[in-house]
Scaffold this motif. Sequence first.
Motif, mmCIF file in Angstrom:
data_model
loop_
_atom_site.group_PDB
_atom_site.id
_atom_site.type_symbol
_atom_site.label_atom_id
_atom_site.label_comp_id
_atom_site.label_asym_id
_atom_site.label_seq_id
_atom_site.Cartn_x
_atom_site.Cartn_y
_atom_site.Cartn_z
ATOM 1 N N ALA A 155 0.831 -1.204 0.000
ATOM 2 C CA ALA A 155 0.000 0.000 0.000
ATOM 3 C C ALA A 155 0.865 1.252 0.000
ATOM 4 C CB ALA A 155 -0.928 -0.001 1.211
ATOM 5 N N GLU A 156 1.950 1.248 -0.751
ATOM 6 C CA GLU A 156 2.835 2.401 -0.763
ATOM 7 C C GLU A 156 2.262 3.522 -1.625
ATOM 8 O OE1 GLU A 156 4.556 -0.468 -3.877
ATOM 9 O OE2 GLU A 156 3.372 -0.508 -2.043
ATOM 10 N N ASN A 157 2.679 4.740 -1.303
ATOM 11 C CA ASN A 157 2.337 5.931 -2.084
ATOM 12 C C ASN A 157 0.831 6.186 -2.158
ATOM 13 O OD1 ASN A 157 5.105 6.282 -2.718
ATOM 14 N ND2 ASN A 157 4.909 4.847 -4.417
ATOM 15 N N LEU A 158 0.116 5.932 -1.064
ATOM 16 C CA LEU A 158 -1.315 6.214 -1.017
ATOM 17 C C LEU A 158 -1.540 7.543 -0.302
ATOM 18 C CD1 LEU A 158 -2.965 2.762 -0.199
ATOM 19 C CD2 LEU A 158 -2.582 3.841 -2.416
ATOM 20 N N GLN A 159 -1.956 8.545 -1.052
ATOM 21 C CA GLN A 159 -2.270 9.843 -0.467
ATOM 22 C C GLN A 159 -3.779 9.983 -0.403
ATOM 23 O OE1 GLN A 159 -0.320 13.244 -2.172
ATOM 24 N NE2 GLN A 159 -1.861 14.681 -1.426
ATOM 25 N N ALA A 160 -4.299 10.115 0.804
ATOM 26 C CA ALA A 160 -5.742 10.184 0.996
ATOM 27 C C ALA A 160 -6.305 11.479 0.420
ATOM 28 C CB ALA A 160 -6.076 10.071 2.479
ATOM 29 N N ASN A 161 -7.560 11.383 -0.061
ATOM 30 C CA ASN A 161 -8.242 12.539 -0.639
ATOM 31 C C ASN A 161 -9.088 13.224 0.423
ATOM 32 O OD1 ASN A 161 -8.789 14.267 -2.684
ATOM 33 N ND2 ASN A 161 -9.857 12.797 -3.990
ATOM 34 N N PHE A 162 -9.347 14.511 0.264
ATOM 35 C CA PHE A 162 -10.198 15.257 1.201
ATOM 36 C C PHE A 162 -10.819 16.424 0.461
ATOM 37 C CE2 PHE A 162 -6.289 17.624 1.241
ATOM 38 C CZ PHE A 162 -6.662 18.944 1.430
ATOM 39 N N GLY A 163 -11.740 17.112 1.130
ATOM 40 C CA GLY A 163 -12.365 18.305 0.559
ATOM 41 C C GLY A 163 -13.868 18.195 0.460
ATOM 42 N N TYR A 164 -14.413 16.959 0.542
ATOM 43 C CA TYR A 164 -15.845 16.747 0.436
ATOM 44 C C TYR A 164 -16.293 15.822 1.563
ATOM 45 C CZ TYR A 164 -14.984 18.548 -4.253
ATOM 46 O OH TYR A 164 -14.598 19.313 -5.314
ATOM 47 N N SER A 165 -17.553 16.000 1.963
ATOM 48 C CA SER A 165 -18.098 15.179 3.048
ATOM 49 C C SER A 165 -19.512 14.739 2.667
ATOM 50 C CB SER A 165 -18.134 15.989 4.349
ATOM 51 O OG SER A 165 -18.643 15.233 5.406
ATOM 52 N N PRO A 166 -19.814 13.435 2.917
ATOM 53 C CA PRO A 166 -19.031 12.392 3.593
ATOM 54 C C PRO A 166 -17.832 11.926 2.772
ATOM 55 C CG PRO A 166 -21.379 11.836 3.524
ATOM 56 C CD PRO A 166 -21.179 12.960 2.588
ATOM 57 N N GLY A 167 -16.789 11.493 3.514
ATOM 58 C CA GLY A 167 -15.587 10.977 2.859
ATOM 59 C C GLY A 167 -15.477 9.483 3.051
ATOM 60 N N GLY A 168 -14.485 9.056 3.867
ATOM 61 C CA GLY A 168 -14.332 7.635 4.124
ATOM 62 C C GLY A 168 -15.455 7.098 4.994
ATOM 63 N N LEU A 169 -15.632 5.762 4.974
ATOM 64 C CA LEU A 169 -16.717 5.172 5.748
ATOM 65 C C LEU A 169 -16.356 3.768 6.198
ATOM 66 C CD1 LEU A 169 -18.538 2.835 4.014
ATOM 67 C CD2 LEU A 169 -18.909 4.838 2.593
ATOM 68 N N ARG A 170 -17.124 3.280 7.194
ATOM 69 C CA ARG A 170 -17.081 1.882 7.594
ATOM 70 C C ARG A 170 -18.408 1.258 7.205
ATOM 71 N NH1 ARG A 170 -16.821 0.671 13.839
ATOM 72 N NH2 ARG A 170 -18.978 1.382 13.655
ATOM 73 N N SER A 171 -18.332 0.236 6.355
ATOM 74 C CA SER A 171 -19.556 -0.393 5.874
ATOM 75 C C SER A 171 -20.079 -1.405 6.884
ATOM 76 C CB SER A 171 -19.316 -1.053 4.511
ATOM 77 O OG SER A 171 -18.233 -1.961 4.585
ATOM 78 N N ARG A 172 -21.276 -1.897 6.636
ATOM 79 C CA ARG A 172 -21.923 -2.812 7.575
ATOM 80 C C ARG A 172 -21.138 -4.108 7.775
ATOM 81 N NH1 ARG A 172 -25.899 0.139 5.351
ATOM 82 N NH2 ARG A 172 -27.734 0.676 6.607
ATOM 83 N N ASP A 173 -20.386 -4.522 6.791
ATOM 84 C CA ASP A 173 -19.608 -5.757 6.914
ATOM 85 C C ASP A 173 -18.271 -5.547 7.624
ATOM 86 O OD1 ASP A 173 -18.179 -4.353 5.042
ATOM 87 O OD2 ASP A 173 -18.480 -5.782 3.406
#
Length: 1010
Positions: free
Chosen positions: A595-613
């Motif tokens: 998982a190298e060189n992963l730059q997270a994105n931002f600026g909008y919401s909702p962003g990341g999430l935890r799904s039901r599974d």
Amino acid sequence: MFFAITKSFRCKLPGSFILFFICGAAAATTNSVWFSRPWQTDDGLPNNNVLAIAQTTNGFLWLGTPSGLVSFDGAQFQKFNLTNTAFAGNRGVTLMVGSRSGGLWLAMNRGAVAYLDGPRTKVFTVKDGLVDGQVRSLVEAGDGTLWILFNGGGSRMIKNGKVTALPGMDNLPAGQLTTLACDVNGDIWWVKSGELGIYQNGKFQHLAHIGNWSAGLAAAKDGGVWVCSNAHLFHCDAAGRMDDRGSFDSSRTSGNSTALLEDLEGGVWIGTAFGGLIRYDGSAFENISTSRPEIQSLLEDREGNIWVGTLGGGLNRIRRRVVQLQGIEAGLPFESLRSLCEDSKGTVWAVTENGLLARHDQSGWQTISTDAKWAPNFLTCVAADPAGGLWIGGRGRRLLHWDESHGVVLAQSNGLIGTIFSMQPCTNGDVWLGEIGTVNGLQCLRNGNLITQKIPGDVRTIRAAAQDANGNIWFGSARGNLLRAKDDEAVIEPLPESDEALSIRCITATPDGSLWIGYDGVGVGWMKDGHYYRVSAAQGLFDDYISQIISDDNGWLWFGSDHGIFKAREKDLEAVAEGKIARLQTIHYGRDEGAENLQANFGYSPGGLRSRDGRLWIPTRSGLAVINPKLQQKNSGPLPVLLQKVIVDDQTIARYEKIAELAGDSNAAALQHFGGRLQLPPDYRRLEIDFTALSFVGLENIRFRYRLSGFDQDWQETVIPRDAIYSRLPAGDYTFEVRACNSEGIWNEAGTILAFTVLPYFWQTWWFRILSGFLLLATVIAAVRHFENKRTQHQLARLEHERAIEQERARIAKDIHDDLGANLTEITLLSELAQSPDAPADEIRTDVHRIAAKARKLTNSLDEIVWAVNPRNDTLDSFVTYTCLYAEDFLHTAKIRCRLKVPEKIPHRPLATNVRHNLFLVVKEALNNVVKHALANEVHIAISLVANGFELVIKDNGRGFDASGADKSAGRNGLLNMRQRTEEIRGRINLESMSGEGTTITLAVNFPDE
């Protein structure tokens, strides 16, 4: 009323306006859950051709290469010296098998076979009965017997250190044995001339026909073996039943495997000569990417890692991905995403960076489109409605709501301030919108009406929103304002002054009522129960640029940042924030986890999430990172630390005993058997202690702490290099302690210790100190006695001086009484006679002359007494001056010539009063003797300086006398007095005289000690 919809408009919806439909199902993703981590010569591997791999019971990984044997601990490769163990002419290792006894069986490039186990190492060659040729197959049976097949035919076994032929070969079909394998029961399986069989009870038994002269064999964990032949995979049990599991693509390979392995999960790994690595999971075959397609060897270690040796590609480690990256190949219309949400049915929705909408369900990703004329980059964010449906924000003052169950799409543009950047649907039905328009603002959609909120000041873009466990609605702005919705206005929550202007990228609420804030460049903020704290890289946070924060079900917070994805325990973050612990332990997912060189994105919401599974979804610039915490490699617990080497001034004095020796280590102590204390010389310059922890999971997160008791005040932490270096430790006893942290942040608190002593120089030893103490005591005693003696001597000298003064006073009193008194008495009598009227004139004249003479004599005597008494005259130059003047005057009166010889410069040396006076009296007595007895007309007086004093010589040219009996002759009291006075002042006198030749008197006097 917002969203008023006419009947005619409803009728047109299904066929025309904004009706969503599926463009087409996305193809199955090619992004494998498996990833490969390579090590090559740039990483320290001595040779990129890895022909064999094994793991010994102590956990070290061993590699056979054309250039020799190599060990690997996850951080460092070490090449071992095999020439010291009678491997004459053999350097490369072609095959290798880990022995049940803990050693290694090696097949060398020139045909030798060796058992490698430290001092029990043994090499077998043709002289011992092996076939002259290169080894083709090497297998150890359950009873420890080694089976060997050779290229070109021939086979042998080694049992109890002896080489023998395989028994029962006559019952086999013609041809040569080509493949061997050992099953879970310890029995040997064989392939010969297309036949498959087993060796049991001392006999070769035929089980099945496979039709191929050469096939790959591997033990099956449920019994029997796996057989790979002609790109087909079979399972054969002990009864000979063949189960065809299917075939794989053989277009790039001959179909025969070069290596075969079943892993702990039941998957079968197939290595091919040119077609790469293939895995069979029980239902399908999957090609697994490796650094090179020429596979030579396979191994599963005790942590479940799959190790692959390649030709030209080095060593590869295969593991399941914790972080799986999904992009265009997975069906997304664009790899970078703006916003994510999960609806009430478990479908994940996404808005891409180029403004498209996509959804993910059991069939994978699908791009959603409409017949509306949307402009490019139209959509901005997407949020799930708790009541069902979907809220979609767009540019140009557009808000969309889709309730798929009713087939209704609603649109609104009137009343919106501008482009929507953030949305927060609430449990009470409200929808909060953060927008950018002519005026940045915050709106609430309540019961179909848009309510514009009052915001104090310019907060710039509101790009983060969350609802906490207590129902509070929070917003974060690009200017760093934290706002909370209250009634019909947004209240700015007061923060510490230092954090007020920090840009907020994301906000996440956790079930315990905490609010977590991701900042741009200063870490993460934590607010709970009205208290606010912030944690940054200074406290151990992996990155200060936080774009996404998601909590999992196991107490971890996952962070998407500018420098990748990492996690930290929520309780540890709180403890650091509250000052209960000093430093945070974070786990980073980088190159070692694929998982190298992963730059997270931002600026909008909702962003990341935890799904039901339970999976975590983090948008990044490179694609959508999907994390399944349940698939993380289970760690066996705290890592024990192994001390590898102790090096003093480039010499190894102790080492961990491996099965082979490094060059120069043969005389080193064995650390794993060492229970005592190492000793270091006092003049050593550099001490190096090498340590390691044998885990190959999460290598970049394995950390060490070490401390040297008696020297280090605090624990020192390191990742790479795995060593501790000390220079010039003072003499004394030390204990080195080291601890390791595994890839999940669990520390081994027990640690490993090493005791050693830095020997003292001889002057630092106890016996030297005791001896020095005695010597010092004796010196002090001697010094005290010396100073006491000196003081006593000074007291004696003072008393002597006082006595001399008293004597001098007595002498002066006596002289005054005897000499002056007598002369004054005589003058008185003569004066009385001269005054008599009857006295004749001649007698009176004679008495007057006598009175004058006596007066002159009295004056001289008085002058001598005054000179002798005056302390200012207690010097050599004063003595010389006075003596010379006296001699000239006295001899001149006696009509005798006086010749003087004195130094031009007389030192100003002190002479005691008694010394000066006695010397003068000796000189005076000598001159009186010259005048009275010598009949001389000339006297020489010479004064000279010598090394520690001076000499005074008086020489006349008179008649002389016999000096041999002078001291005994009557009337020689003058000479006796001269000797006595000289001895009294510790001087020396010498008298030389002969009749008719004059007399010489020599006085020698030493200067007093200064």
